[in-house]
Design a protein around this motif. Structure first.
Motif, PDB file in Angstrom:
ATOM      1  N   LEU A  50       1.041  -1.177  -0.014  1.00  0.00           N
ATOM      2  CA  LEU A  50       0.136   0.080  -0.217  1.00  0.00           C
ATOM      3  C   LEU A  50       1.092   1.377   0.101  1.00  0.00           C
ATOM      4  N   LEU A  51       1.905   1.316   0.602  1.00  0.00           N
ATOM      5  CA  LEU A  51       2.843   2.370   0.835  1.00  0.00           C
ATOM      6  C   LEU A  51       3.564   2.707  -0.438  1.00  0.00           C
ATOM      7  N   GLU A  52       3.993   1.472  -1.231  1.00  0.00           N
ATOM      8  CA  GLU A  52       4.663   1.414  -2.518  1.00  0.00           C
ATOM      9  C   GLU A  52       3.670   2.007  -3.770  1.00  0.00           C
ATOM     10  N   ILE A  53       2.446   1.431  -3.559  1.00  0.00           N
ATOM     11  CA  ILE A  53       1.400   2.225  -4.695  1.00  0.00           C
ATOM     12  C   ILE A  53       1.319   3.470  -4.546  1.00  0.00           C
ATOM     13  N   GLN A  54       1.170   4.163  -3.456  1.00  0.00           N
ATOM     14  CA  GLN A  54       0.974   5.505  -3.237  1.00  0.00           C
ATOM     15  C   GLN A  54       2.397   6.139  -4.091  1.00  0.00           C
ATOM     16  N   TRP A  55       3.433   5.776  -3.830  1.00  0.00           N
ATOM     17  CA  TRP A  55       4.860   6.223  -4.461  1.00  0.00           C
ATOM     18  C   TRP A  55       4.651   5.976  -5.848  1.00  0.00           C
ATOM     19  N   TYR A  56       4.369   4.901  -6.361  1.00  0.00           N
ATOM     20  CA  TYR A  56       3.989   4.556  -7.891  1.00  0.00           C
ATOM     21  C   TYR A  56       3.131   5.625  -8.390  1.00  0.00           C
ATOM     22  N   LEU A  57       2.024   5.693  -7.839  1.00  0.00           N
ATOM     23  CA  LEU A  57       0.885   6.717  -8.047  1.00  0.00           C
ATOM     24  C   LEU A  57       1.326   8.209  -8.254  1.00  0.00           C
ATOM     25  N   PHE A  58       2.106   8.494  -7.145  1.00  0.00           N
ATOM     26  CA  PHE A  58       2.573  10.007  -7.171  1.00  0.00           C
ATOM     27  C   PHE A  58       3.792   9.968  -8.294  1.00  0.00           C
ATOM     28  N   SER A  59       4.607   9.091  -8.709  1.00  0.00           N
ATOM     29  CA  SER A  59       5.492   9.127  -9.686  1.00  0.00           C
ATOM     30  C   SER A  59       4.579   9.104 -11.118  1.00  0.00           C
ATOM     31  N   ALA A  60       3.598   8.441 -11.173  1.00  0.00           N
ATOM     32  CA  ALA A  60       2.887   8.405 -12.504  1.00  0.00           C
ATOM     33  C   ALA A  60       2.082   9.824 -12.763  1.00  0.00           C
ATOM     34  N   ILE A  61       1.700  10.607 -11.654  1.00  0.00           N
ATOM     35  CA  ILE A  61       1.142  11.985 -11.749  1.00  0.00           C
ATOM     36  C   ILE A  61       2.115  12.705 -12.218  1.00  0.00           C
ATOM     37  N   PHE A  62       3.298  12.756 -11.293  1.00  0.00           N
ATOM     38  CA  PHE A  62       4.473  13.665 -11.870  1.00  0.00           C
ATOM     39  C   PHE A  62       5.315  13.482 -13.232  1.00  0.00           C
ATOM     40  N   LEU A  63       5.223  12.413 -13.548  1.00  0.00           N
ATOM     41  CA  LEU A  63       5.908  12.001 -14.807  1.00  0.00           C
ATOM     42  C   LEU A  63       4.818  12.185 -16.036  1.00  0.00           C
ATOM     43  N   LEU A  64       3.806  11.728 -15.928  1.00  0.00           N
ATOM     44  CA  LEU A  64       2.630  11.734 -17.054  1.00  0.00           C
ATOM     45  C   LEU A  64       1.968  13.108 -17.307  1.00  0.00           C
ATOM     46  N   LEU A 141       7.359   3.978 -16.358  1.00  0.00           N
ATOM     47  CA  LEU A 141       6.790   5.320 -16.314  1.00  0.00           C
ATOM     48  C   LEU A 141       7.982   6.531 -16.615  1.00  0.00           C
ATOM     49  N   VAL A 142       9.043   6.134 -16.217  1.00  0.00           N
ATOM     50  CA  VAL A 142      10.104   7.164 -16.643  1.00  0.00           C
ATOM     51  C   VAL A 142      10.365   7.418 -18.145  1.00  0.00           C
ATOM     52  N   PRO A 143      10.567   6.289 -19.136  1.00  0.00           N
ATOM     53  CA  PRO A 143      10.622   6.582 -20.432  1.00  0.00           C
ATOM     54  C   PRO A 143       9.225   7.062 -20.872  1.00  0.00           C
ATOM     55  N   ALA A 144       8.176   6.734 -20.587  1.00  0.00           N
ATOM     56  CA  ALA A 144       6.760   7.256 -20.919  1.00  0.00           C
ATOM     57  C   ALA A 144       6.721   8.568 -20.690  1.00  0.00           C
ATOM     58  N   GLY A 145       6.967   8.986 -19.528  1.00  0.00           N
ATOM     59  CA  GLY A 145       6.745  10.489 -19.227  1.00  0.00           C
ATOM     60  C   GLY A 145       7.584  11.408 -19.897  1.00  0.00           C
ATOM     61  N   PHE A 146       8.768  10.864 -20.184  1.00  0.00           N
ATOM     62  CA  PHE A 146      10.011  11.728 -20.855  1.00  0.00           C
ATOM     63  C   PHE A 146       9.602  11.772 -22.360  1.00  0.00           C
ATOM     64  N   ALA A 147       9.110  10.586 -22.783  1.00  0.00           N
ATOM     65  CA  ALA A 147       8.342  10.616 -24.127  1.00  0.00           C
ATOM     66  C   ALA A 147       7.443  11.367 -24.514  1.00  0.00           C
ATOM     67  N   LEU A 148       6.497  11.652 -23.462  1.00  0.00           N
ATOM     68  CA  LEU A 148       5.462  12.621 -23.709  1.00  0.00           C
ATOM     69  C   LEU A 148       5.726  14.075 -23.490  1.00  0.00           C
ATOM     70  N   LEU A 149       7.107  14.324 -22.788  1.00  0.00           N
ATOM     71  CA  LEU A 149       7.726  15.372 -22.612  1.00  0.00           C
ATOM     72  C   LEU A 149       8.117  15.802 -23.949  1.00  0.00           C
ATOM     73  N   VAL A 150       9.145  15.106 -24.478  1.00  0.00           N
ATOM     74  CA  VAL A 150       9.524  15.262 -25.755  1.00  0.00           C
ATOM     75  C   VAL A 150       8.683  15.778 -26.809  1.00  0.00           C
ATOM     76  N   LEU A 151       7.574  14.788 -26.810  1.00  0.00           N
ATOM     77  CA  LEU A 151       6.576  15.145 -28.024  1.00  0.00           C
ATOM     78  C   LEU A 151       5.984  16.530 -27.761  1.00  0.00           C
ATOM     79  N   GLN A 152       5.581  16.839 -26.681  1.00  0.00           N
ATOM     80  CA  GLN A 152       5.110  18.017 -26.181  1.00  0.00           C
ATOM     81  C   GLN A 152       5.871  19.291 -26.618  1.00  0.00           C
ATOM     82  N   GLY A 153       7.222  19.131 -26.222  1.00  0.00           N
ATOM     83  CA  GLY A 153       8.232  19.993 -26.574  1.00  0.00           C
ATOM     84  C   GLY A 153       8.233  20.306 -27.863  1.00  0.00           C
ATOM     85  N   ILE A 154       8.269  19.060 -28.800  1.00  0.00           N
ATOM     86  CA  ILE A 154       8.182  19.450 -30.494  1.00  0.00           C
ATOM     87  C   ILE A 154       6.958  20.155 -30.840  1.00  0.00           C
ATOM     88  N   SER A 155       5.759  19.888 -29.966  1.00  0.00           N
ATOM     89  CA  SER A 155       4.407  20.796 -30.321  1.00  0.00           C
ATOM     90  C   SER A 155       4.838  22.100 -30.123  1.00  0.00           C
TER      91      SER A 155
END
Length: 196
Positions: A50-64, A141-155
């Motif tokens: 339960l503690l780890e899922i909170q950390w994972y979801l926080f990471s998802a929020i931040f990265l995505l 989540l790390v490569p996914a989040g940064f891929a989305l950031l790169v795409l948005q940077g291109i936009s």
């Protein structure tokens, strides 16, 4: 340039959908956190999962949501200096910042994080904590989040160039819609009888 603006709009639509979906994770992580605290104090039970899922979801929020934040033009920047320049100068600052700083950093993190995710997935990496969760989903989540950031940077780069060519309005212009903060100020001033 018109074809590039269509690509930009597609990227913006993807970023908008991912960002809005990821914001719902704030509610999920809040409920899990509250539930975890409730169970811990009421039943004297705790779970590393339960503690780890909170950390994972926080990471998802931040990265995505990093690309979504860039789309909404809400990233932290040095507006004290850049805000004094004309919109065209600000567009050039954004272009230079994207090409020489944001894009290389994001591509480097994407490049370096991908093999870590692949290896984690290959070995089925689990947390070292008792009752811990699989690790590879959060590593993804790390490569996914940064891929989305790169795409948005291109936009954003496309929009700045189109603005400099006079094809679109200023992409840095803030929406005239009231922010929650300005709406609160308006309500308070109305209750006091006007601005002071």
């Amino acid at each position: 340039m018109h074809a590039l603006l269509k690509i930009s709009r597609l990227i913006d639509a993807l970023t908008e959908r991912v960002g809005k979906a990821a914001t719902w994770l704030v509610l999920v992580v809040t409920l899990i956190s509250a539930g975890n605290a409730f169970v811990r104090y009421l039943f004297n039970f705790s779970s590393n999962g339960l503690l780890e899922i909170q950390w994972y979801l926080f990471s998802a929020i931040f990265l995505l949501c990093s690309g979504y934040t860039l789309l909404k033009n809400e990233h932290v920047r040095i507006d004290v200096v850049a805000g004094r320049f004309a919109p065209r100068a600000q567009a050039w600052i954004d272009i230079v910042g994207t090409v020489f700083f944001m894009a290389p950093m994001a591509v480097a993190v994407l490049y370096l994080s991908w093999p870590i995710f692949v290896e984690s997935y290959r070995v089925g990496e689990h947390s070292s904590n008792a009752g811990g969760l699989l690790v590879w989903p959060v590593r993804a989540l790390v490569p996914a989040g940064f891929a989305l950031l790169v795409l948005q940077g291109i936009s954003e780069l496309i929009k700045r160039v189109a603005f400099l060519q006079g094809l679109i309005g200023d992409p840095n212009a803030k929406s005239p819609a009231a922010t929650p903060e300005s709406e609160l100020v308006r309500v308070i001033e109305a209750q006091r009888g006007g601005p002071r």
